[in-house]
Design an enzyme around this catalytic site. Sequence first.
Site, PDB file in Angstrom:
ATOM      1  CG  HIS A 117      -1.895   0.670   0.794  1.00 17.91           C
ATOM      2  ND1 HIS A 117      -1.859   2.002   0.321  1.00 17.91           N
ATOM      3  CD2 HIS A 117      -3.780   1.367   1.347  1.00 17.91           C
ATOM      4  CE1 HIS A 117      -2.996   3.402   1.004  1.00 17.91           C
ATOM      5  NE2 HIS A 117      -3.678   1.875   0.992  1.00 17.91           N
ATOM      6  CD  GLU A 141     -11.328  -1.129  -0.336  1.00 22.69           C
ATOM      7  OE1 GLU A 141     -10.064  -0.706  -0.331  1.00 22.69           O
ATOM      8  OE2 GLU A 141     -12.059  -0.848   0.189  1.00 22.69           O
ATOM      9  CB  CYS A 174      -9.926   6.336   0.973  1.00 21.53           C
ATOM     10  SG  CYS A 174      -9.434   6.827   2.533  1.00 21.53           S
ATOM     11  CB  CYS A 216      -9.189   3.674   5.246  1.00 22.12           C
ATOM     12  SG  CYS A 216     -10.428   3.170   4.199  1.00 22.12           S
TER      13      CYS A 216
END
Lengths: 607, 607
Positions: free
Chosen positions: A176, A284, A301, A367
């Site tokens: 990530h 996602e 996000c 998040c």
Amino acid sequence: RLRPVAPRDVRITDDFWAPRLRRNREVTIPAQHAQCETTGALRNFQRAAGSVGGDFSGRYYSDSDVYKWIEAASWSLATDPSPELTDRLDSVIKLVAGAQDDDGYLNTYFSVDRVGERWTDLVVRHEMYCIGHLVAAAVAHVRATGQTALLDVALRACTHIAERFAPGEVPGTCGHPGLEMALVELYRTTGDERWLTLAAWQLDSRGAGVLDGSEYLIDHEPVRKQSRVTGHAVRALYLYAGMADVVLETGDEELRTALEQLWADLSGGKTAVTGGVGARWDGEAFGDAYELPDRAYNETCAAIAHIFLAWRMLLLTGEPEYRDVVETALHNGVLPGLSQSGTEFFYQNPLADAGRHRREEWFSCACCPPNIARLLASLPGYLYTTSDEGLWVQLYIGNEADLRLADGTPVHVDLATELPWEGTVRLTVTPEAPTEFTLFLPVPGWAGADVSVKVNGEPVTVATDAARVALPRTWAPGDTVELTFGTEVRALAAHPRVAAAHHRVALARGPLVYCVEQADQGDTPVADIRLTGAEPWTAEHRPELLGGVTTLTAEASALGADDGPLYRPFHNGPVAVAKAQVTAIPYYAWANREPGAMRVFIPLAAR
Amino acid sequence: RLRPVAPRDVRITDDFWAPRLRRNREVTIPAQHAQCETTGALRNFQRAAGSVGGDFSGRYYSDSDVYKWIEAASWSLATDPSPELTDRLDSVIKLVAGAQDDDGYLNTYFSVDRVGERWTDLVVRHEMYCIGHLVAAAVAHVRATGQTALLDVALRACTHIAERFAPGEVPGTCGHPGLEMALVELYRTTGDERWLTLAAWQLDSRGAGVLDGSEYLIDHEPVRKQSRVTGHAVRALYLYAGMADVVLETGDEELRTALEQLWADLSGGKTAVTGGVGARWDGEAFGDAYELPDRAYNETCAAIAHIFLAWRMLLLTGEPEYRDVVETALHNGVLPGLSQSGTEFFYQNPLADAGRHRREEWFSCACCPPNIARLLASLPGYLYTTSDEGLWVQLYIGNEADLRLADGTPVHVDLATELPWEGTVRLTVTPEAPTEFTLFLPVPGWAGADVSVKVNGEPVTVATDAARVALPRTWAPGDTVELTFGTEVRALAAHPRVAAAHHRVALARGPLVYCVEQADQGDTPVADIRLTGAEPWTAEHRPELLGGVTTLTAEASALGADDGPLYRPFHNGPVAVAKAQVTAIPYYAWANREPGAMRVFIPLAAR
């Protein structure tokens, strides 16, 4: 290239954003601190420090919730001092510092019973990602308060990483991304080139198999060779934003070319009309080109990451298309993520819903909520840029600012506007003394050619297709600029390859994308509304509705009930419709009343 | 109610299905046995028996791969004896039997090191689900071979469950349904009402919190109260199929009413034009009503579950709409799951794709491949039903069958047809002696009113809207019935609430849904194809193409390249299109050539 201004130099004062920033300070940030307590995210730091026992709570990236909270609180303090928040922030920072190992390592998941698992899984675990949020928090904190306690923690953590994954020696990058952007900020803050080098090394560690060559993790080829946005949307855009940061500091032409190709792919076929990105629920992730369905995932996000990338591309190029994206994604991609109350959040932001998608107070993967909080708290930093030529307005949000031109000349700016509801903007420019510079004013994409500009009451000619007005002048204290942008309701069609928007239109007015929600339609089911695309919409500001919104109303049409089978022979010809009054609200405001259907792209009446 | 016939009494002989069943026997079933070896699924049984050591391989439901293979192999042996397959099957059954505990428990995941975890998690783990597949395999095996070795294992396992979750005493039901159907089959096979009682108890254990009240697991309310299909598609439809089985045996009116409401919800707004179901990628779940996107999930197993439910509803009601669903889902929902080679499988069956979705040899969750194999092997059982009135043809698939009427009279039937390519069917009915009974012949939904029927060459009048022709007669050996169904190409529109199909049509001919795939379109991108919906399509049978398919070709139109922005002001008016020759192939055949775009619902030219 353009230079950003410090959030602390800009005070947002308008009727739209100022109350939202106040709510962020007064409601959202305290509520999120409470969530970090409830979920155990804060306690994890005490546990890592050895001051409490028990099990780790949450996920291996729960530390990042706390770091994002610190960042939000810091930016908030930059513009709005609060002794109470300062105390709370200091105590959280103390917890964080106490959890750091002597060797600089910091991740509370990999403490106590999981020390042996450190750095064993760059693919799945988020160790560098968490440190990225630590660094971003530390940079915000030092900029807001001048205090270096957290910066010291961040520097020790980054030193640990720089030694463990030494540039030129040990490839290292995270499943990530996020640390890349943060390292460049750390370089900007400290002047230590080591962090810029480490950021670039992390970028170039991709495409060599460190992350199993996964396309989902954007490890399938070197970032310099990439031209197609793919994989997990937030990860991809955090990565590209980090690339843009490196290019801003190094001028790396190869990386810049890759970025421009990636941007073309993103903006040309993978961006929702709201500025939301990442269409797929599975993973996602980005979909294929033009895969932009009604029930898009559009993680909050990811819209924030979209702003991060667009803002950096704006700094890099000065091109107004990027500020348009920042504006669109802010109003229509991020803002829907937040409830009117400031305490509930959307993770996904679909463009149509049957009424079951509702905001929640928190998520097991939390998040989005603190990401919204930190973006809002830092919003004052997105209104202006400067350059050697002068001062650039980027977002027309009412504010008072004390800025400095490239040569250090102080300029006070007062910008008043009723946006996003009315298209008038009035700037008063007050340099310390009369000063020659250029004032750059964007013409938002939504205004098209419908723009007028006056300087001290005198009209200025604007080219029909101008995306920006440049006003070179010796500016004297109190000089005014009045801008008027058209706010006609726009019926937007999508590129014909967007099958999900075929023969449909979305409504927009000013910077806002609209939707139809069941609560406003009386007996007409949202699913049955049909437009011609040429309706004369009536805009009406309704201060009592949804915190104050301008609604759009028109006489459109609606299909009658259809109890025919799900599939039937196609017959060309008119379809029976009845007149129906239709009211649209800003998309950001949906799902704040009783549950009901919602739709952004509305079908055209079939003919 | 109708009664099914045994697969072993029907031999499929046509040019379409017979080669597919042969490939299933000769290629797919052996390849899947090899997969069960490679993945360790078979070895898990040896491990549970104590004959090998090492770790468990795969997932906690890997046993079900083996059970589905046994079922497929058994049905295959029922119609096509093979000493080699018999030997292999016997050895697998021996492995299974060896893994069973003395108390009847059988699940290799919960053996050796996980014995203590048995029955501790009905929500997530699939212990009852796996036993469901064991029972289904055992029933197939005893029906195919008359041997009871596996049936004895299944009976011991079910006895264990009946004691552990005793009807009326301990609520028990599984997060993944499947055992319910199997228990009713076990009752039918053994005549022991205990299993019917247990099946009903499992149904009525739902809605009481055993599965945390999860809507996703269809535990949110008692099954008797349900009217909306929701949650995981395969689980939901396996559950409802089990309900239908219980209703078939008990006549429970409340359950039957619930089933009818659930069916109305499913067929009215949650079924793809292909018969695929379960639109959402997230959770492999049903969407909201009319949520039927291009990129639907449509798991192959869900289409199979759809057939299971529709077939049971057909037995329950005799209504021809259910046989239409079986036919549609078989040809267009299940068949695409299998490659032309017989060794690669689709898990998801989207209705449009950019060319990246490809079949795979196996999956870490390998439910679909052996589910296809067992359905194909049992297909002979779906062609006919009987009732007290006579004989019902259900699927027009060429075959020779030796059936028995309700009174035991043997009837030989020879059915010849070129379906799915040509709409002619010729039946020869040969009872042992002239016998009075009714022959029921469905008029498929796709044929509409375009049907002609002759008995021994003499035309029979058919009501215009008849969905079934009943021919009461004293049938003499050699009597013939000739049916001709129209196979005009149909352009199908969806209900106007299906936003994703708005202003688009899907093409169908006979029982097949068509698609356009890039390989057939030359330089015209699939995404740019536009239809009027009234094209005169030319059907051409091409034996060399894709194993022999009838293609549809027409002069349609295509948009030119569009390099405009992704979103732009809507302008009503004609859009420039150029003529383009468009060729459609059966949807089941896509993705068997080079990767390329594919689409089922094709946009209409905008006006």
